[in-house]
Scaffold this motif. Structure first.
Motif, PDB file in Angstrom:
ATOM      1  N   ALA A  19      13.292 -55.706 -31.896  1.00  0.00           N
ATOM      2  CA  ALA A  19      14.703 -55.608 -31.521  1.00  0.00           C
ATOM      3  C   ALA A  19      14.844 -55.315 -30.045  1.00  0.00           C
ATOM      4  CB  ALA A  19      15.389 -54.518 -32.348  1.00  0.00           C
TER       5      ALA A  19
ATOM      6  N   PRO B 193      15.746 -61.088 -32.045  1.00  0.00           N
ATOM      7  CA  PRO B 193      16.983 -61.559 -32.687  1.00  0.00           C
ATOM      8  C   PRO B 193      18.022 -61.876 -31.621  1.00  0.00           C
ATOM      9  CG  PRO B 193      16.210 -59.517 -33.706  1.00  0.00           C
ATOM     10  CD  PRO B 193      15.402 -59.707 -32.460  1.00  0.00           C
ATOM     11  N   ASP B 194      18.757 -62.964 -31.784  1.00  0.00           N
ATOM     12  CA  ASP B 194      19.662 -63.377 -30.710  1.00  0.00           C
ATOM     13  C   ASP B 194      20.934 -62.538 -30.638  1.00  0.00           C
ATOM     14  OD1 ASP B 194      21.192 -64.325 -32.819  1.00  0.00           O
ATOM     15  OD2 ASP B 194      20.852 -66.450 -32.368  1.00  0.00           O
TER      16      ASP B 194
ATOM     17  N   ARG C 117      14.292 -66.241 -28.609  1.00  0.00           N
ATOM     18  CA  ARG C 117      15.436 -65.659 -29.317  1.00  0.00           C
ATOM     19  C   ARG C 117      15.757 -66.502 -30.540  1.00  0.00           C
ATOM     20  NH1 ARG C 117      18.373 -61.872 -26.333  1.00  0.00           N
ATOM     21  NH2 ARG C 117      20.327 -62.366 -27.371  1.00  0.00           N
TER      22      ARG C 117
ATOM     23  N   ARG D 262      17.834 -66.682 -34.622  1.00  0.00           N
ATOM     24  CA  ARG D 262      18.948 -66.145 -35.399  1.00  0.00           C
ATOM     25  C   ARG D 262      18.443 -65.093 -36.388  1.00  0.00           C
ATOM     26  NH1 ARG D 262      19.769 -68.514 -40.584  1.00  0.00           N
ATOM     27  NH2 ARG D 262      18.191 -70.062 -41.107  1.00  0.00           N
ATOM     28  N   PRO D 263      19.222 -64.049 -36.646  1.00  0.00           N
ATOM     29  CA  PRO D 263      18.799 -63.008 -37.589  1.00  0.00           C
ATOM     30  C   PRO D 263      18.865 -63.518 -39.029  1.00  0.00           C
ATOM     31  CG  PRO D 263      20.526 -62.232 -36.096  1.00  0.00           C
ATOM     32  CD  PRO D 263      20.490 -63.719 -35.991  1.00  0.00           C
TER      33      PRO D 263
ATOM     34  N   HIS E 190      12.353 -65.310 -40.049  1.00  0.00           N
ATOM     35  CA  HIS E 190      12.664 -63.959 -39.567  1.00  0.00           C
ATOM     36  C   HIS E 190      11.839 -63.719 -38.312  1.00  0.00           C
ATOM     37  CE1 HIS E 190      12.415 -59.522 -39.391  1.00  0.00           C
ATOM     38  NE2 HIS E 190      13.584 -59.541 -39.991  1.00  0.00           N
ATOM     39  N   PHE E 191      12.373 -62.953 -37.368  1.00  0.00           N
ATOM     40  CA  PHE E 191      11.691 -62.819 -36.069  1.00  0.00           C
ATOM     41  C   PHE E 191      10.280 -62.256 -36.198  1.00  0.00           C
ATOM     42  CE2 PHE E 191      14.243 -58.959 -36.592  1.00  0.00           C
ATOM     43  CZ  PHE E 191      13.420 -57.929 -36.162  1.00  0.00           C
TER      44      PHE E 191
ATOM     45  N   LYS F  37      25.887 -57.078 -38.298  1.00  0.00           N
ATOM     46  CA  LYS F  37      24.779 -57.913 -37.856  1.00  0.00           C
ATOM     47  C   LYS F  37      23.745 -57.916 -38.969  1.00  0.00           C
ATOM     48  CE  LYS F  37      21.216 -55.267 -35.570  1.00  0.00           C
ATOM     49  NZ  LYS F  37      20.433 -55.062 -34.363  1.00  0.00           N
TER      50      LYS F  37
END
Length: 360
Positions: free
Chosen positions: A62, A85-86, A105, A107-108, A116-117, A242
């Motif tokens: 994060a 996460p963007d 970056r 998307r969550p 997933h990141f 979020k």
């Protein structure tokens, strides 16, 4: 690693009869408590051969762990790739790039999703390692290019080097800097490494010490500690600011049980709110000149909750894990806060008093 004597938050002392100490980890070289984790992970990986000098370190973060890894990686002659996460504050990506890290970056999405990141970061390390193995077949390893030294996934959530960093350093420093006079420790958890490492160390050396979790909205850890079940109402209702957490705080709160958090020795847990964290941050800035990030502010909310639980005359320690510098576009942005009804009051005191967080 820089040792910092805990800042005494004087205005957190008045009104609850307790002394609340904040360990100023935001003064570490990389600006957060995650410097400890990054250094430990990289040192252990190099020692074991899992990481080679010149290799690529990858992580899903994060922000703060990514920044610390980028800084420590450069010091050890390694490269760094951070998947972010963007919806994380933009300044985190800017700092990472300034430190020479490659930033991706995304998307969550849920941790169960392949994109997933964290899962993407794991893949990037595997891809780099595959390239290294291919090169070994083609050229002599002694003449291998620095571009093909392999990949290593830091895995901050599950890698127990995270726990060890705090068990071997943060906990002992707290014991030393307080002279052993600690009645309680409280902190939020993301990976769980800080809470687990410090709680285990303190309980080993101070048998009567109490350790607590402060959990932001949307995280399942509160119910895990208090009820033994990983569950949160926000997830069931599907209401999110979020994904996956219904909170403006970053880097804390989680909806899965990590290997690091499993080691935590806790006596209880508290729920914090975004409004409390916002008001606490503004109050401490005005009264004590402490410019804190969202995680630090939530930790201070937890410290005052513990003070009210234990009563006057106790010493409570928490972690000031980050400053407000990485939160300018969100947590310290009036426009962003207004969108979610979180505009801080003129003084902040009225709200805190109404929620039994009387700190003046």
């Amino acid at each position: 690693m820089t040792k910092v004597i805990p800042d005494r938050c004087d205005d957190l002392k008045d009104g609850n009869g307790c002394e609340i100490l904040g360990k100023a980890e935001f003064l570490n070289p990389g600006g957060s408590v995650k410097d400890r984790v990054a250094a430990k992970i990289i040192q252990e990986a190099l020692a074991s051969g899992a990481l080679h000098v010149g290799g690529l370190i990858t992580e899903g973060s994060a922000g703060s762990t990514g920044v610390s890894l980028a800084m420590v990686a450069a010091a050890y002659g390694c490269k760094c790739h951070v998947v972010l996460p963007d919806d994380a504050a933009i300044e985190k990506a800017q700092i990472l790039e300034a430190l020479g890290a490659r930033v991706e970056r995304v998307r969550p999405v849920s941790i169960t999703h392949k994109d997933h990141f964290v899962n993407i970061a794991r893949r990037r390390a595997s891809e780099a390692e595959s390239r290294r193995l291919c090169c070994e077949k083609e050229i002599d390893q002694e003449n291998e290019s620095q571009e093909n030294r392999g990949g290593f996934f830091a895995d901050q959530f599950e890698n127990l080097a995270n726990f060890r960093a705090h068990y071997e350093a943060t906990g002992p420093e707290i014991l030393d800097q307080t002279g052993g006079k600690v009645d309680a420790f409280v902190a939020a958890a993301g990976t769980g490494g800080t809470l687990a490492g410090v709680s285990c160390f303190l309980k080993k050396h101070i048998p009567d010490v109490k350790c607590y979790l402060i959990d932001p909205p949307g995280s399942s850890l509160f119910n895990r500690v208090t009820r033994g079940v990983m569950y949160t109402r926000e997830e069931a209702e599907g209401k999110r600011l979020k994904n996956p957490f219904d909170t403006i705080t970053e880097g804390i709160g989680i909806n899965r049980l990590t290997e690091n958090f499993k080691l935590a020795r806790l006596d209880g847990a508290f729920r914090g709110t975004d409004k409390e964290a916002v008001e606490m941050a503004r109050y401490l800035l005005r009264e004590d000149g402490l410019f804190l990030g969202s995680s630090s502010a939530m930790n201070c909310v937890g410290a005052v909750r513990v003070a009210h639980l234990l009563g006057p005359g106790h010493t409570i320690v928490t972690i000031l894990c980050d400053s407000g510098v990485r939160h300018l576009s969100k947590f310290h942005n009036q426009g962003y806060l207004a969108e979610y009804g979180l505009t801080p009051s003129a003084k902040g005191l009225e709200f805190l008093e109404a929620h039994k967080l009387n700190i003046s």
